[in-house]
Structure formats: C-alpha cells, structure tokens
Design an enzyme around this catalytic site. Sequence first.
Site, mmCIF file in Angstrom:
data_model
loop_
_atom_site.group_PDB
_atom_site.id
_atom_site.type_symbol
_atom_site.label_atom_id
_atom_site.label_comp_id
_atom_site.label_asym_id
_atom_site.label_seq_id
_atom_site.Cartn_x
_atom_site.Cartn_y
_atom_site.Cartn_z
ATOM 1 N N ASN A 188 148.177 59.955 95.236
ATOM 2 C CA ASN A 188 149.623 60.120 95.184
ATOM 3 C C ASN A 188 150.031 61.566 94.919
ATOM 4 O O ASN A 188 149.342 62.291 94.218
ATOM 5 C CB ASN A 188 150.222 59.216 94.087
ATOM 6 C CG ASN A 188 149.621 59.499 92.729
ATOM 7 O OD1 ASN A 188 148.465 59.173 92.484
ATOM 8 N ND2 ASN A 188 150.378 60.108 91.836
ATOM 9 N N GLU A 216 148.188 62.225 87.713
ATOM 10 C CA GLU A 216 149.279 62.006 86.759
ATOM 11 C C GLU A 216 149.469 63.229 85.865
ATOM 12 O O GLU A 216 150.245 63.216 84.924
ATOM 13 C CB GLU A 216 149.009 60.762 85.914
ATOM 14 C CG GLU A 216 149.380 59.457 86.611
ATOM 15 C CD GLU A 216 148.653 59.239 87.926
ATOM 16 O OE1 GLU A 216 147.415 59.240 87.917
ATOM 17 O OE2 GLU A 216 149.306 59.094 88.970
ATOM 18 N N ASP A 220 153.935 55.360 93.863
ATOM 19 C CA ASP A 220 152.566 55.601 93.387
ATOM 20 C C ASP A 220 151.537 54.767 94.141
ATOM 21 O O ASP A 220 150.634 54.194 93.534
ATOM 22 C CB ASP A 220 152.432 55.362 91.867
ATOM 23 C CG ASP A 220 151.020 55.684 91.378
ATOM 24 O OD1 ASP A 220 150.404 56.611 91.922
ATOM 25 O OD2 ASP A 220 150.525 55.002 90.458
#
Lengths: 173, 605
Positions: free
Chosen positions: B282, B198, B324
Amino acid sequence: MVKMPPTVTKAIFLLLLVNVAAARADGAGDPAAITSEGGKYLDKDGNPTFKIGPDGKVDYYSYAGFVRYSANCLACHGPDGLGSTYAPSLVDAMKRLSYGDFLATVAGGKRDVSTAQTLVMPGLAENKNVMCYIDAIYVYLRGRADDAIPRGRPSLHDDKPPAYAIAENECMG
Amino acid sequence: MRRFSTKLMLAAGVSLSAASFAGPAAAQEDLLKMQANSADWVMPTGTYDNHRYSALKQITADNVGKLQAAWTFSTGVLRGHEGAPLVIGDVMYVHAPFPNTVYALDLNHDGRILWKYEPKQDPNVIPVMCCDTVNRGVAYGDGKIILHQSDTTVVALDAKNGAVAWSAKDGDPGKGETGTSAPMIVKDKVYIGVSGGEFGVRSWLSAYSLKDGTLLWRAYSMGPDKEIMVDPEKTTQLGKPVGPDSSLKTWQGDQWKIGGGATWGWYSYDPQLNLIYYGSGNPSTWNPRQRPGDNKWSMTIWARDADTGMAKWVYQMTPHDEWDYDGINEMILADQQIGGQMRQTLVHFDRNGFGYTLDRATGELLVAAKYDPAVNWASKVDMDKSSPTYGRPMVVSQYSTDRNGEDVNTANVCPAALGTKDEQPAAYSPDTGLFYVPTNHVCMDYEPFRVSYTAGQPYVGATLSMYPPKGETNMGNFIAWDAKQGKIVWSDPEQFSVWSGALATAGGVVFYGTLEGYLKAVDAKTGKELYRFKTPSGIIGNVMTYQHGGKQYVAILSGVGGWAGIGLAAGLTDPHAGLGAVGGYAALNNYTALGGQLTVFALPN
C-alpha cells in the site's frame, strides 16, 4: 492533583473499588464531569474525563479519542482497548493508571523484555498524531475502563467544538 | 559429502546430501534440482513456482484420518509464528519471530538440536514492527542458511554449524524499516524485501551476493526511473511501455519519498523466462486525500530480470489505494489452458478481493474475478482492451473513502484492510488444476484523516473497525479456485479468518491450519474434512511436508499472533446490532493462547 501519603491513596482506592456500583472510578478516581473547558470535560481534580448523554451521545473528546486510539494504538492494543496477543488490555490498565501515569507511559514508553516475553511500548512523545490528541485518547480509554463507552464506534457524538479545531490546527501545524 | 571430514559428520551426527555443498557457481543448479526432490523442502515457498504442492503421496485421502503427532518442538518464543521450516537431507531448519532464533534439528533423532543461532538485536525494533514481530522463514543456498532479522540485518550462517559467514544491514529500523519476509535465493543472489508501509518507508527489493553479502542492486517501488529500475521504453504495463517518470508523475510533489509500497510478501522465479515476481504494498498514508494520484508503483505486480533487476513488466492492481489493500501477496506460476490455448500464467490472490490470472511472460491480463462474493468496493476490473480504464478496478463510489473524504466514516466496505487474503499463501495442485486459498471474510468501516509524518513513527491516517459481512458469522473460508475461469469450486466456512498457508499433495489431500490451532486435512476434490488435530496454539504458519527414512511427514508451526492475533483476540463486534451490543463474534482469546511450537505428523507404523 492533591498529593497524599500512599496509605491514604490506597485506602481511598480500595474504598472506591468497593463502591463501583454506586460511583464509577478508575485509576484517576471518580470520573464524574464537574466542569468543562471548550468542549473538554474535567473531573473534580481537573483531569480530563468523558460525558455521556442519556441517549448515549458522547462528548467530542471521547469520539475523537476513539478515532485516534483506533489509528495509533489499535495495531498493538487491539480493537476497543481490549488487548491483543501483542500488547495488554488498556481497559484493564486504565482501572489502575492515573492521568499522570498514562501521559508518562505514552510519551516515554515502557519495556519488559526478557526470555519469557518481549513487550515494548514505544515512546510517542515526538508523534504529533498521538500527542496532539492525547487528552482525547485518555478520555476515550477512561470511558472504556469505566464501562461508560461501549465497544465499537460511538454512534452519536457532540459536534467538534471550535476551541478543539483551533488547538488541533495549532498542534498539527 | 565432498567437503566434510568423516569426523565432523560423526560429530554432528548427520549426513547431508552431496548436492547441498557443491561450490557457489552451482548454487542455482543445486536449488533447481533440489526443489524437484519432494523428500526435501528447500525453500520457504517449497518450489520456485510457489505451488506449495508436494509429489509425496503416502498420506492419502483414504488414510489421512489416521494421522498422528510424531514429535513436537518448542521454539521458546511466544510471538506469532509465520512461515515454515526447511528440510534438507537429515536436517530441519526452524526459525522463530523476534529474537529470530534459528535451530538446526537432527531428523535422525526426533529433532535433537544440532546448533542454535540467536542474534542480539536492539529491542527498540519491536514496536516499529507493525502487527507483531513475525518472521516468515529462512532460505538455503550454497551451504548457507540466510536469515532476515527484524532489524533488517541479513545474515548468512554455515548450514552445518551455524557459524556466521557474512552479515549485511538492509535498512534502518529508526526510520521504521524492518524485516519480516523470507529471503529467496536464485543463482548467486539473495533477494530481500522490506516492511514499513505504515511508517512511510519508501520500500525496495535488494539483491545481495550469496557469496559475500555485497549489495548488488536495489529496486525501489516508487521514485525516479533509475531508482525503480524501470526502462521507460522497454518496461510495459498491459502491453504498453510505461514511459518516462511513470512513478513520479503519479505523486504530488515529494510525497513519493515517503510513499510505502512495502515488499514483504513471497517471491517466485521462472527459470525459463529468468524473471522474478513479487507484489508491492500500500501507498503511505492510509488517508487517500493526502496523496492524490495513482501512487505508482504501489499495489503492483512486478516482473524483474533475476540478474539485472530491470523490470520487464508491471501491473498496478489498485491505483490510488483508498482501503489499505496491500498488494504483497504471492505470485503462483502455473501453466494453464485458457481459451483453448496453453498459457504460462501467474495467479495472484490480492488483498483487494480479486483473483488475477496474467500471462507471466508479457503481463497480459487474462482473468480478474472476485474470490469472495462479499467483495463490494469495486464492481469489476475493466477487461475491455479499448477502454481508457482498461485493467483498472471500477470503484463503487459509495465505498470510495477518497470521495467521501477526510473525517467521514465509510461503512460496510468489503473486504476489510486485512484483505480477502493476507500473506498466508495459497497452494496449487497440478493434479486437480485448482488453487487452494485461505481467506478472510471480513468487512470494515474506514475513516481517513490528516496525519503528519515523523521518521520512525507510525504514519497511518485512518481508523477502521472490522466485522463479518452483514448477516454472516464466519470470518473466514477455505476455498478451491479455478483460475482459468475465475470461479470458486468449493468453499469451506471457518469461524475465524484462515491465516495459515496451504499445502496440496499428490495424495489428494490439502492441508491448512486455523486460528483456533487446528491442523486440518481436506479432500482436494470436494473440500470434505478428513482430519483435524488441535495444536497448542493458533496457527498462522504454513503447512509443509517432507520425507525422511522413507516416511512422509507433515509439519506446521503453531503460535498465534500477527495481525490476526491483534485484530481477533478480543472478538469483533457487530455494528449493525445496535447500541451496546458486546462481543458479537467469537473471541480468539477463548480458544488459544501464545506459544511457538512445531508439530510434526506421520501415519502410524
């Protein structure tokens, strides 16, 4: 904002608290929208605020704030600003924080690390994904704190104001 | 006991098994042998094959109802407690989230503290950790306890006294690179993964020398062939060589440099094939429009040579992720009869809701089926070998957040970003031939939008809201899965997502924890609940078992937190309930509060 002696501020604050049923108030005072600037509503002190139509339709800033809050703050503060096992409820915090307090915390961060807890709010001043939308996030959380905006995605919202789109593009680069 | 003076042993009040302290060259043999001893729990995954199965059988389906708390231990840390302790001989090693305290506890004295290690770390790492400051456990090898700290420091501690033997820095938290995963040790190497999907971290798997902490190799999830340690001719996907620049070709411009593909899941190892297995996560950002292409090798199952690190085969489950569906979940290695033939299989329950069974020697895809009927983003995985889309998920266009585009809310996608299963590992029982899988039963709205990248700042690019599937209220299920056929055998509904790793035992009992804090035991054949005990806090740790003094114990870390604690604390709302509906589903806040504690269970004497 008008600078007042602390005692006066406190008195007004208490007064406002007593009055919640009649007039809403959060850490920045009465959130009633008085003026608007390119789709952004401002309260009597010139601080950004929300505007909700009779059908529950929210102003564009409140809506954009929901989106940006959920992308940048939810991972710590939980869905809908309600707090989590990791970071405090902002619905509660905004009842106490002024617009200036809010900006200062988001930009500069806040920390409470001891043997008992490890709370660290990151300083986000360099994060465009936050700072370009900071007023929108503020307006959304203010609306949540005042119970004017319910949990979840606002189902109706105003269109994106042209001024908003221009400012967004300039800021994001 | 070779290397200890009697005096030292007495001082420590423990006796460690001889095998634990053999020379470095023997580390692999030791671990291979030690993992077969069900009295111990020598690695975070129990055994190299990640079965999380124990041959211990004092606790059975008949007597588990009498289980009692034998002793408890507070870690002194409040945050989410993932992973499980290790047991080697008379000593238990317990880890904690940031500040990453490690305790060695004396099992001869109800967990008296033999030594404690607490690293000093810059608290600035805390907010860079997406979704809580969790740590998934320490590893053991060659007389050392290996700790992977939040700030990515890897430190080797002397197992007998906690003294630092060596320390290495794997990443830079200033760029969003953090440490949450448990190390794995094979032979003379320590494998370390990285978190930061992230934060736009181009992720990697590192191999360090167990002896002195030297970095031996590092294999990235995306980038040039050399850096991802892929041989264009020899590394295969679904039987075909991947060809040159297999990763670079699937990204626009330089985007692979901030491409994600984190490696913080569990690792497994097949000693015969000499391969290690893990998943990459991801691609960054969550906005698929900003990164056209398949984004290889994010969302990929990797099989790498345990010594050289070179990839033998790869399989990308979710090309060009739009939801995701972080592919880091564990790879369980089990030999199973499929189509009348004994196969060396790898079973993987992906975040994307498909349970995959592959041949672990070749990477051939054998089964891909939904392990939650709610899964709707893809109709199926194309199993037709002659099809140009062989092995790819058939995305349902209504749920394609890329097709729907930026600033558009794609509603009712199942599963949610937390996946049908997250990191909480499943267990496999060779007795029943079934996999026991802790699952989430949650769907989402997903709205991608443009984001800009700043090093060390979150790089997310989507907003999502989560809720149980339409018309349902349970947010989790604990299921038994037949990986030969790709079928659910039984399914126990749970109010909250099941975020605890499962344990299967030869006693015919399967254990798992719940977010409310219950340790539960169910019948391995039927799923019938046999026992429950409410521990002090919600459980996101993994159940383990060991034997000490001739008696079987079951242990679990409580301590609510992690993504589950963040997403479910205040309860989810039901977007279908109309305007103003509040608190549609149970709030975890009403059931449990923070607090790290170990609870050890045993049958009464």
